[in-house]
Write a protein that holds these residues in place. Structure first.
Motif, PDB file in Angstrom:
ATOM      1  N   GLY A  41     -44.829   1.277  18.081  1.00 12.75           N
ATOM      2  CA  GLY A  41     -44.944   0.846  16.688  1.00 12.75           C
ATOM      3  C   GLY A  41     -43.622   0.806  15.962  1.00 12.75           C
ATOM      4  O   GLY A  41     -43.582   0.616  14.746  1.00 12.75           O
ATOM      5  N   PHE A  42     -42.535   0.977  16.673  1.00 10.22           N
ATOM      6  CA  PHE A  42     -41.206   0.930  16.075  1.00 10.22           C
ATOM      7  C   PHE A  42     -40.901  -0.518  15.686  1.00 10.22           C
ATOM      8  O   PHE A  42     -40.961  -1.414  16.513  1.00 10.22           O
ATOM      9  CB  PHE A  42     -40.169   1.441  17.082  1.00 10.22           C
ATOM     10  N   GLU A  43     -40.612  -0.754  14.410  1.00  7.41           N
ATOM     11  CA  GLU A  43     -40.530  -2.123  13.911  1.00  7.41           C
ATOM     12  C   GLU A  43     -39.145  -2.742  14.009  1.00  7.41           C
ATOM     13  O   GLU A  43     -38.996  -3.935  13.756  1.00  7.41           O
ATOM     14  CB  GLU A  43     -41.000  -2.171  12.448  1.00  7.41           C
ATOM     15  N   ARG A  44     -38.155  -1.986  14.340  1.00  4.13           N
ATOM     16  CA  ARG A  44     -36.789  -2.521  14.360  1.00  4.13           C
ATOM     17  C   ARG A  44     -36.438  -3.007  15.765  1.00  4.13           C
ATOM     18  O   ARG A  44     -36.342  -2.199  16.685  1.00  4.13           O
ATOM     19  CB  ARG A  44     -35.784  -1.471  13.894  1.00  4.13           C
ATOM     20  N   VAL A  45     -36.236  -4.310  15.888  1.00  4.45           N
ATOM     21  CA  VAL A  45     -35.829  -4.863  17.175  1.00  4.45           C
ATOM     22  C   VAL A  45     -34.332  -4.670  17.344  1.00  4.45           C
ATOM     23  O   VAL A  45     -33.607  -4.374  16.391  1.00  4.45           O
ATOM     24  CB  VAL A  45     -36.190  -6.357  17.287  1.00  4.45           C
TER      25      VAL A  45
END
Length: 605
Positions: A472-476
Motif C-alpha cells: 500500500g506504499f503510494e510513492r513510486v
C-alpha cells in the motif's frame, strides 16, 4: 397709509401709527452720532425693521457659528450657536480676542489680518479644545471670513462663519489610517514567506516594517526542540534572535544590541516577557534610562539601545492558533532620534502584520524541523560504500538542492555479495520531504533483502515492485541495478524507469548502452529484462539521478551530451572525478537533489 384698526396687515407693523410716522420723519442716528438714514415715511422704516427681524432670525437660528470681529480682532457679536460651540455666553466674548476667551484654540490671526488688508475672503481651519462638552478629544472648525465695510469703504471688521468639522475630520483621518494600514499590509504580506527557509522568512518580516513603521526591527523566535543548549533558569525566557533590519544610521549600533543568531535570556519584567505573558502588544514611548535598565534583557543591551538613541519601543507577539507552543516569538520595533513616538494605530497595524506573518513563520519552522529530520535520515542511510572488494573502487556523493524544500528521495547503495560480486544501486523516490526519505529507506531495505537472497537484478526489481505495491506504499520510485563481477569485468543491468548509466574511458570516449527500461517500482505490474555489458576498460561506471542533468530551461539531451563530454583522468581518486562531474554538469541553479555512484576496477587488485 391706511391700515386695519387694531391689527397688523400683511404690510403693517407696530410702527404704522401716527407717533411712529412722526418718529419716522426724524433721522435715525448711528452709534457715533452721524445720521445714517432719514425716512420719509413709515413704510420705509417698517420695511427695514422687518428685514432686520428676518436677518436676525436667520443669524441667531443658524446651525453654524457666526461672529463679528473689529479691526483688532475683538468680538463685537457672536450668535447663539457660536456661544454653544465655545461653551461660553455670548456676553463673555464681547470686547475680547479669541486668545483671551479660549486659549486652548489655535487660529491664524495672520490670515485674518490679510482679509482686513486686501478684502479677499479666506478659509481657515481652527483646532483645539473649548469649554463645551464634546465626544472628540481634538476639535476642528472650518470657517470662512469676509471683510466688513461701510458705504464709504471704511473697514469696520470681519464676519466669520464656522462649522464644527471634528466628526468628519476624525472620520477622514480614520479612513486615511485604514488606507495606510491596508497599503502597508498589502505591500508587505506578499513579501513574507516567499520560501520555506525560516531564517529568510524572519528577515523578510523585519524588512517589511523598516522604514515604513520603524527605524529598526528585530525578530526573535523560541529555540527549536533540537537545540542542544542547556535549559534557561526558572522564570527566564530564552529566545534566539533571527533577523534584524535597521535604517542605515542605526545599523551598526543595532547590531551590537541585536546580533542575529544569538540566544538571549529575558528576565521577569522585561518588555518581551510582559508582551508574551499578556499576549498583547507592548508599547512604551520616551523611555528613560532607569526604564531601559528594567526593560532590557541585560544591562549591556540597555546601554546599546540608549547609545543608538532609541526612545520608543513596540513589541508584538508572533503566535499561530494550533501551534506546538504558546507562541513562536516576538517582533520588536524601535524608533530613534527625531522619529515620532509609536501610536496605538501603529500597534494595531503591526499586530495584524505579525498575525499574517506568523502563518508563514510557522510553515517555515515546521519545514525546518521536517527538513532536518529528512536530511539526517537520508545521510544516515547514504553512508559511503567503503571497500567492498579488493578488485574494485567505489565512491558516492549526495548533494541536496539549493532549494531546501527538495530534500527527499534520492539514494544510492553498494552491496557486497558472495563470490566477490557487487550490486550497485541508484534510485529516486517520487516527491520530497520526510515521507520521501522514509520511502527511500523502505525501498533500500527491500532491495538489500532481495539481493542477499541471491536473486538476479531483473528478478530483484520484479519482487520489489510487487512488495511495494502490495504494502500500500503510494510513492513510486525509479531504480537502476548494476551487478558487477570484478573477475569477468562484466556488468548485468536491470532498469526500472531510471536514467541509463554512463561508462567513461580514459581516452575520452563515453558508452551509454541501450538498456531495456521497465516501469518504476510500486506499480505492481512491472516486468524487467536484464542486459549484460563489459565494464569500460580502464574506465569508470557512473550511476546518477536526474537532478544532475535535468534543467527547466534546457533539453535533457543537451545535459546528457555535456555529461558524456567529461574527461576521465588517467588516475587519481574517484572523489576528484566526482568533483569534475559536478563542476562540468551541475551548473549554478541546482533544482533537485543529486545522488552519484561511481565504480572502477582496480587493475592492481
Amino acid at each position: 397709509m391706511a391700515c386695519r384698526s387694531g391689527g397688523r396687515g400683511r404690510g403693517g407693523s407696530a410702527l404704522d401709527t401716527e407717533p411712529a410716522r412722526t418718529a419716522a420723519r426724524r433721522p435715525l442716528i448711528s452709534l457715533d452720532g452721524e445720521a445714517v438714514l432719514a425716512a420719509a415715511d413709515v413704510a420705509g422704516a417698517w420695511r427695514l425693521a422687518g428685514e432686520y427681524r428676518v436677518l436676525r432670525a436667520i443669524v441667531e437660528g443658524a446651525a453654524a457659528g457666526m461672529a463679528v470681529l473689529d479691526t483688532e480682532l475683538r468680538y463685537l457679536y457672536v450668535n447663539p450657536h457660536m456661544a454653544r460651540m465655545n461653551g461660553l455666553p455670548a456676553e463673555a466674548h464681547l470686547g475680547r480676542t479669541l486668545t483671551d476667551v479660549l486659549p486652548g484654540v489655535y487660529r491664524s490671526d495672520t490670515v485674518l489680518r490679510r482679509v482686513l488688508a486686501d478684502g479677499k475672503p479666506r478659509q481657515l481651519i481652527g483646532r483645539g479644545r473649548t469649554l463645551a462638552d464634546s465626544p472628540y478629544r481634538h476639535r476642528e472648525w472650518r470657517s470662512t471670513y469676509h471683510r466688513l465695510e461701510d458705504r464709504d469703504g471704511r473697514v469696520l471688521g470681519i464676519v466669520g462663519i464656522g462649522l464644527d468639522v471634528s466628526g468628519p475630520r476624525q472620520d477622514l483621518r480614520a479612513l486615511k489610517r485604514s488606507h495606510r494600514r491596508l497599503d502597508l499590509l498589502d505591500t508587505a504580506t506578499p513579501k513574507i514567506g516567499t520560501t520555506a527557509d525560516l531564517q529568510l522568512t524572519c528577515q523578510e518580516l523585519a524588512d517589511a516594517v523598516v522604514p515604513g513603521l520603524a527605524d529598526a526591527a528585530v525578530v526573535a523566535l523560541r529555540p527549536g526542540d533540537a537545540v542542544p543548549e542547556r535549559r534557561p533558569p526558572a522564570g527566564v525566557l530564552r529566545l534566539r534572535r533571527m533577523a534584524l533590519a535597521a535604517a542605515p544610521a542605526l545599523r551598526q549600533a543595532m547590531r551590537k544590541a541585536a546580533l542575529p543568531g544569538t540566544l538571549v535570556d529575558y528576565q521577569p519584567g522585561s518588555a518581551i516577557q510582559q508582551c508574551l505573558e499578556s499576549g498583547r502588544p507592548w508599547l512604551r514611548n520616551r523611555i528613560s534610562p532607569p526604564e531601559w535598565r528594567a526593560l532590557a534583557a541585560q544591562p549591556e543591551l540597555a546601554d546599546a539601545y540608549m547609545g543608538a538613541r532609541v526612545h520608543s519601543m513596540l513589541v508584538v507577539p508572533l503566535s499561530v492558533a494550533g501551534a506546538d507552543g504558546p507562541f513562536l516569538g516576538t517582533l520588536t520595533l524601535a524608533r530613534a532620534h527625531d522619529s515620532p513616538p509609536f501610536t496605538r494605530d501603529d500597534a494595531d497595524i503591526t499586530r495584524e502584520l505579525a498575525a499574517r506573518a506568523s502563518s508563514a513563520l510557522e510553515r517555515a519552522r515546521r519545514f525546518s524541523h521536517e527538513h532536518a529530520m529528512a536530511l539526517e535520515l537520508q545521510r544516515s542511510l547514504l553512508t559511503p560504500p567503503g571497500i567492498l572488494h579488493p578488485g574494485m573502487e567505489t565512491a558516492a556523493r549526495y548533494l541536496p538542492a539549493d532549494d531546501r524544500a527538495l530534500i527527499g528521495g534520492d539514494w544510492y547503495d553498494a552491496i557486497a555479495l558472495p563470490e566477490g560480486r557487487i550490486l550497485l544501486v541508484i534510485g529516486d523516490v517520487m516527491g520530497h520531504g520526510v515521507e520521501a526519505a522514509v520511502a527511500m529507506s523502505h525501498y533500500r531495505s527491500s532491495l538489500r533483502a532481495l539481493a542477499y537472497a541471491g536473486l538476479a537484478p531483473a528478478v530483484i526489481l520484479k519482487h520489489a515492485d510487487r512488495l511495494v505495491a502490495e504494502s500500500g506504499f503510494e510513492r513510486v520510485a525509479t531504480c537502476l541495478l548494476a551487478l558487477v563481477d570484478p573477475k569477468t569485468s562484466q556488468v548485468t543491468y536491470a532498469n526500472a524507469g531510471h536514467l541509463p548509466p554512463l561508462g567513461l574511458c580514459p581516452a575520452g570516449s563515453a558508452v551509454q548502452g541501450p538498456i531495456p527500461v521497465g516501469p518504476p517500482l510500486g506499480t505492481g505490474m512491472g516486468t524487467y529484462r536484464a542486459h549484460q555489458a563489459p565494464l569500460p576498460e580502464g574506465g569508470v561506471l557512473l550511476l546518477y539521478t536526474d537532478g544532475l542533468v535535468e534543467r527547466r530551461d534546457e533539453d535533457i539531451t543537451t545535459s546528457l551530451e555535456r555529461l558524456r563530454g567529461v574527461r576521465l583522468p588517467a588516475d587519481g581518486p574517484l572523489e576528484t572525478f566526482l568533483d569534475d562531474v559536478l563542476a562540468a554538469v551541475k551548473g549554478d541553479g541546482q533544482e533537485d537533489d543529486i545522488a552519484l555512484l561511481v565504480a572502477r576496477l582496480n587493475v592492481c587488485g
